[in-house]
Design a protein around this motif. Structure first.
Motif, PDB file in Angstrom:
ATOM      1  N   ALA A 243     -14.419   2.101  13.756  1.00  0.00           N
ATOM      2  CA  ALA A 243     -13.236   2.850  14.209  1.00  0.00           C
ATOM      3  C   ALA A 243     -13.110   4.156  13.419  1.00  0.00           C
ATOM      4  N   LYS A 244     -12.204   5.054  13.871  1.00  0.00           N
ATOM      5  CA  LYS A 244     -11.947   6.267  13.082  1.00  0.00           C
ATOM      6  C   LYS A 244     -10.452   6.402  12.819  1.00  0.00           C
ATOM      7  N   ILE A 245     -10.145   6.907  11.640  1.00  0.00           N
ATOM      8  CA  ILE A 245      -8.736   7.073  11.245  1.00  0.00           C
ATOM      9  C   ILE A 245      -8.341   8.500  11.608  1.00  0.00           C
ATOM     10  N   VAL A 246      -7.460   8.621  12.615  1.00  0.00           N
ATOM     11  CA  VAL A 246      -7.132   9.970  13.117  1.00  0.00           C
ATOM     12  C   VAL A 246      -5.866  10.535  12.485  1.00  0.00           C
ATOM     13  N   ALA A 247      -5.045   9.684  11.849  1.00  0.00           N
ATOM     14  CA  ALA A 247      -3.825  10.193  11.203  1.00  0.00           C
ATOM     15  C   ALA A 247      -3.455   9.296  10.037  1.00  0.00           C
ATOM     16  N   VAL A 248      -3.026   9.913   8.955  1.00  0.00           N
ATOM     17  CA  VAL A 248      -2.527   9.171   7.792  1.00  0.00           C
ATOM     18  C   VAL A 248      -1.232   9.824   7.334  1.00  0.00           C
ATOM     19  N   GLN A 249      -0.233   8.975   7.088  1.00  0.00           N
ATOM     20  CA  GLN A 249       1.015   9.486   6.512  1.00  0.00           C
ATOM     21  C   GLN A 249       1.301   8.724   5.220  1.00  0.00           C
ATOM     22  N   ASP A 250       1.607   9.469   4.158  1.00  0.00           N
ATOM     23  CA  ASP A 250       2.115   8.811   2.951  1.00  0.00           C
ATOM     24  C   ASP A 250       3.418   9.495   2.551  1.00  0.00           C
ATOM     25  N   HIS A 251       3.908   9.222   1.332  1.00  0.00           N
ATOM     26  CA  HIS A 251       5.231   9.776   0.982  1.00  0.00           C
ATOM     27  C   HIS A 251       5.193  11.289   0.796  1.00  0.00           C
ATOM     28  N   THR A 252       3.973  11.874   0.759  1.00  0.00           N
ATOM     29  CA  THR A 252       3.889  13.330   0.603  1.00  0.00           C
ATOM     30  C   THR A 252       3.803  14.040   1.951  1.00  0.00           C
ATOM     31  N   GLY A 253       3.504  13.337   3.029  1.00  0.00           N
ATOM     32  CA  GLY A 253       3.422  13.979   4.344  1.00  0.00           C
ATOM     33  C   GLY A 253       2.347  13.375   5.217  1.00  0.00           C
ATOM     34  N   THR A 254       1.962  14.142   6.271  1.00  0.00           N
ATOM     35  CA  THR A 254       1.074  13.610   7.312  1.00  0.00           C
ATOM     36  C   THR A 254      -0.137  14.520   7.514  1.00  0.00           C
ATOM     37  N   ILE A 255      -1.325  13.920   7.592  1.00  0.00           N
ATOM     38  CA  ILE A 255      -2.516  14.697   7.923  1.00  0.00           C
ATOM     39  C   ILE A 255      -3.201  14.065   9.129  1.00  0.00           C
ATOM     40  N   VAL A 256      -3.769  14.918   9.971  1.00  0.00           N
ATOM     41  CA  VAL A 256      -4.459  14.424  11.164  1.00  0.00           C
ATOM     42  C   VAL A 256      -5.830  15.083  11.293  1.00  0.00           C
ATOM     43  N   ASN A 257      -6.736  14.343  11.915  1.00  0.00           N
ATOM     44  CA  ASN A 257      -8.050  14.883  12.266  1.00  0.00           C
ATOM     45  C   ASN A 257      -8.572  14.007  13.395  1.00  0.00           C
ATOM     46  N   GLU A 258      -8.592  14.565  14.602  1.00  0.00           N
ATOM     47  CA  GLU A 258      -8.952  13.726  15.754  1.00  0.00           C
ATOM     48  C   GLU A 258     -10.401  13.257  15.702  1.00  0.00           C
ATOM     49  N   LYS A 259     -11.234  13.919  14.884  1.00  0.00           N
ATOM     50  CA  LYS A 259     -12.639  13.468  14.760  1.00  0.00           C
ATOM     51  C   LYS A 259     -12.755  12.325  13.755  1.00  0.00           C
ATOM     52  N   GLY A 260     -11.681  12.071  13.007  1.00  0.00           N
ATOM     53  CA  GLY A 260     -11.713  10.997  12.004  1.00  0.00           C
ATOM     54  C   GLY A 260     -11.671  11.578  10.596  1.00  0.00           C
ATOM     55  N   LEU A 261     -10.757  11.058   9.774  1.00  0.00           N
ATOM     56  CA  LEU A 261     -10.622  11.526   8.386  1.00  0.00           C
ATOM     57  C   LEU A 261     -11.715  10.879   7.536  1.00  0.00           C
ATOM     58  N   ASP A 262     -12.248  11.635   6.583  1.00  0.00           N
ATOM     59  CA  ASP A 262     -13.299  11.105   5.704  1.00  0.00           C
ATOM     60  C   ASP A 262     -12.635  10.313   4.564  1.00  0.00           C
ATOM     61  N   LEU A 263     -12.674   8.983   4.679  1.00  0.00           N
ATOM     62  CA  LEU A 263     -11.941   8.149   3.717  1.00  0.00           C
ATOM     63  C   LEU A 263     -12.511   8.226   2.308  1.00  0.00           C
ATOM     64  N   ALA A 264     -13.837   8.393   2.203  1.00  0.00           N
ATOM     65  CA  ALA A 264     -14.444   8.451   0.858  1.00  0.00           C
ATOM     66  C   ALA A 264     -13.841   9.601   0.057  1.00  0.00           C
ATOM     67  N   GLU A 265     -13.463  10.666   0.746  1.00  0.00           N
ATOM     68  CA  GLU A 265     -12.832  11.793   0.047  1.00  0.00           C
ATOM     69  C   GLU A 265     -11.316  11.672   0.021  1.00  0.00           C
ATOM     70  N   LEU A 266     -10.748  11.164   1.106  1.00  0.00           N
ATOM     71  CA  LEU A 266      -9.279  11.097   1.201  1.00  0.00           C
ATOM     72  C   LEU A 266      -8.668  10.096   0.205  1.00  0.00           C
ATOM     73  N   ILE A 267      -9.306   8.944   0.031  1.00  0.00           N
ATOM     74  CA  ILE A 267      -8.684   7.897  -0.793  1.00  0.00           C
ATOM     75  C   ILE A 267      -8.460   8.374  -2.236  1.00  0.00           C
ATOM     76  N   PRO A 268      -9.490   8.932  -2.912  1.00  0.00           N
ATOM     77  CA  PRO A 268      -9.201   9.394  -4.284  1.00  0.00           C
ATOM     78  C   PRO A 268      -8.133  10.494  -4.333  1.00  0.00           C
ATOM     79  N   VAL A 269      -8.137  11.396  -3.349  1.00  0.00           N
ATOM     80  CA  VAL A 269      -7.122  12.464  -3.329  1.00  0.00           C
ATOM     81  C   VAL A 269      -5.724  11.863  -3.160  1.00  0.00           C
ATOM     82  N   SER A 270      -5.621  10.853  -2.297  1.00  0.00           N
ATOM     83  CA  SER A 270      -4.300  10.262  -2.029  1.00  0.00           C
ATOM     84  C   SER A 270      -3.745   9.522  -3.250  1.00  0.00           C
ATOM     85  N   ARG A 271      -4.616   9.196  -4.209  1.00  0.00           N
ATOM     86  CA  ARG A 271      -4.153   8.501  -5.428  1.00  0.00           C
ATOM     87  C   ARG A 271      -3.589   9.488  -6.469  1.00  0.00           C
TER      88      ARG A 271
END
Ligand code: NAD
Length: 424
Positions: A243-271
Motif C-alpha cells: 500500500a502507499k501512505i498518501v496523507a499523514v497528520q500529526d499534532h504539527t499539521g498535515t502532509i500529503v503526497n498522492e504518489k506515497g510518502l517515503d516512510l524511511a525518511e518521514l518517520i525519523p523527521v516526525s520524531r
C-alpha cells in the motif's frame, strides 16, 4: 432504578457519552444478562490525585492525575497511562471502559482500567518528567499492583516512563515488581514485539477486513492521522504489503503526497520536535483538508472524537481502521454504515498492544522469555480468532462490527459478573 453519575456531564460526542451510546446499542443482544448491564455504565473505582513537583527553576507545580478501574469482573485492571494537557476524569473513564470491552473481546483474563495526568510533557525537562511520573505512581500505588491493576504506555508515555513507574512501585513495596507495568524496556522484563504490537494488530485486522471486502492492499491509498507508536508502525506494515501512505497528520499539521510518502525518511523527521510538517517529501495542507484526501483506507491513530458526522460524510475511504481509542462519534458511525464504509472498531483493531502486554505479564511471572516469532504468531492467532468470531456475530445479527464486538465482550463481562454474584 440507578441514579446518573454526578461527577461527569457526558454529551453525545464526548468520550464517556460515546461509550454510553455504544453500550445502549448492544442491549438488545444481551438477553437475560441485560439486567447486569448497568455495571458497565459506571466505573468500579476512580481515584483523583494531586501530583506536586519542584520544577528545575525552584517553582512548585501541581498536576491533576487519575487512575480509573472501570471493571475487574474478569481479572485485574489493565490499561495505559496518558500524559496530555487535555486529559480529564471523564476521558479516562471512557478509556478505562473501552479497555474492559477490549480485554474481553480478545478474551484476555483482565478487566479494564486507565490512567492519565493533565500535563504537557513536551514542556517538561527529563528530570521534571521523571518527578511527575514517580509522584503520580506513588499516589496511585494504593490501587495498582501486579495482581490488581497493571498500567502500560499510551499517548506520550513510553518504555522509560514504565521503567520509572516499575522502580517507584518496587521502592515503595520493597522488591522488584516487574509485573506491575507492561511496555517496559527489554532488559527490565519487557517483551519482544511489544512496541510494535498495537500497530501490528491494526495491520492484521485491517488486512483481513480488506481481504473480505475484496480490497487489494497493493496500491491501496491510506491516510493516517496520528503518527506515533500506533500510526507509524501500522503505516510501515501496510507499505510492506504494497500500500502507499498518501496523507499523514500529526499534532504539527498535515502532509500529503498522492504518489506515497517515503516512510524511511518521514518517520525519523516526525520524531523531532518540528514533527511531520517539517518533512520535505510532501505538500503541507490545512488540517481539515486531511479528511478530503482521496484514499481507500483511513487510519485514525491519534485521539478521540476525530471522525465527526461532517468528516464521515466526506471521506472517500472504504475501510476505517480505528488505531486510536474512540475516534468515531456515534452519529458518524451511523453515517459511515449508511455509506457502506466498513469500520473495524478500536476495541478489536487496536487490541494488539494489550495482547502483547498480557504476554509480557505472563513472561514476567514465569521469568521465562519468548522469542519474537513466537510472540507474533500468538498475537496473530488471538487477533484473527477474535475478529472471526466477531465477524460471525455481526453476520448472524446483521449488525456492525462494533456492536458485534460489544455483544461478544459484554456477554463475557456480564457472565463473569453474574457468576461471581454481588458482594455482600
Ligand atoms: P503516541 O504518543 O505515540 O502518538 C500520538 C500521535 O498523535 C502523535 O503522532 C501526535 O503528534 C498525534 N496527535 C496528537 N494530537 C493530535 C491532533 N490533535 N491531531 C492530529 N494528531 C495528533 O500515542 P500512541 O501510543 O500512538 O496512541 C495513539 C492512539 O492509539 C491513542 O488513541 C491511544 O489511546 C491508542 N492506543 C495506543 C496503544 C499503544 O499501545 N500505544 C494501544 C491501544 C490504543
Amino acid at each position: 432504578m440507578s441514579e446518573k453519575l454526578s461527577f461527569v456531564n457526558p454529551t453525545p460526542t464526548s468520550p464517556w457519552g460515546t461509550y454510553l451510546q455504544q453500550v445502549d446499542r448492544v442491549m438488545p443482544y444481551l438477553g437475560d444478562l441485560a439486567k447486569w448491564a448497568e455495571t458497565l455504565k459506571r466505573p468500579k473505582r476512580a481515584l483523583i490525585v494531586d501530583v506536586p513537583i519542584e520544577m528545575d527553576d525552584g517553582r512548585i507545580a501541581h498536576y491533576e492525575g487519575y487512575r480509573v478501574q472501570h471493571n475487574m469482573s474478569r481479572g485485574p485492571g489493565k490499561g495505559g497511562v496518558r500524559f496530555h494537557p487535555d486529559v480529564t476524569l471523564e476521558e479516562v473513564m471512557a478509556l478505562s471502559a473501552w479497555m474492559t470491552v477490549k480485554t474481553a473481546a480478545v478474551n484476555l483474563p483482565y478487566g479494564g482500567a486507565k490512567g492519565g495526568i493533565r500535563v504537557d510533557p513536551k514542556k517538561l525537562s527529563l528530570k521534571e518528567l521523571e518527578k511527575v511520573t514517580r509522584r503520580y505512581t506513588s499516589e496511585i500505588g494504593i490501587i495498582i499492583g501486579p495482581h490488581t491493576d497493571i498500567p502500560a504506555p499510551d499517548v506520550n508515555t513510553n518504555g522509560q516512563i514504565m521503567a520509572w513507574m516499575m522502580d517507584t512501585y518496587s521502592m515503595n513495596t520493597g522488591g522488584t515488581a516487574t509485573g506491575v507495568v507492561t511496555g517496559k524496556p527489554l532488559h527490565l522484563g519487557g517483551s519482544l514485539g511489544r512496541v510494535k504490537a498495537t500497530g501490528r494488530g491494526v495491520f492484521v485486522t485491517g488486512r483481513e477486513a480488506a481481504r473480505r471486502l475484496g480490497l487489494d492492499l497493493r496500491g491501496a491509498r491510506i491516510a493516517v492521522q496520528g503518527f506515533g507508536n500506533v500510526g507509524s508502525v501500522a503505516a510501515e506494515l501496510f507499505v510492506e504489503a504494497g500500500a502507499k501512505i498518501v496523507a499523514v497528520q500529526d499534532h504539527t499539521g498535515t502532509i500529503v503526497n498522492e504518489k506515497g510518502l517515503d516512510l524511511a525518511e518521514l518517520i525519523p523527521v516526525s520524531r523531532t520536535p518540528a514533527g511531520a510538517v517539517s518533512f520535505k517529501g510532501g505538500d503541507v495542507v490545512p488540517n481539515e483538508a486531511f479528511w478530503d484526501v482521496p484514499c481507500d483506507i483511513l487510519i485514525p491513530a491519534a485521539l478521540e472524537g476525530q471522525i465527526t458526522a461532517a468528516r464521515a460524510k466526506k471521506t472517500t475511504a472504504k475501510l476505517v481502521l480505528e488505531g486510536a481509542n474512540g475516534p468515531t462519534v456515534p452519529e458518524a458511525d451511523d453515517i459511515l454504515a449508511e455509506r457502506g464504509v466498513l469500520v473495524v472498531p478500536d476495541v478489536i483493531c487496536n487490541a494488539g498492544g494489550v495482547t502483547v502486554s498480557y504476554f509480557e505479564w505472563v513472561q514476567d511471572f514465569s521469568s521465562f522469555f519468548w522469542d519474537e516469532d513466537e510472540i507474533n504468531v500468538r498475537l496473530d492467532r488471538i487477533m484473527m480468532n477474535a475478529l472471526n468470531q466477531i465477524w460471525d456475530t455481526a453476520d448472524k445479527h446483521k449488525i456492525s462490527l462494533r456492536t458485534a464486538t460489544y455483544a461478544v465482550a459484554c456477554e463475557r463481562i456480564l457472565m463473569a459478573r453474574q457468576e461471581r454474584g454481588l458482594y455482600p
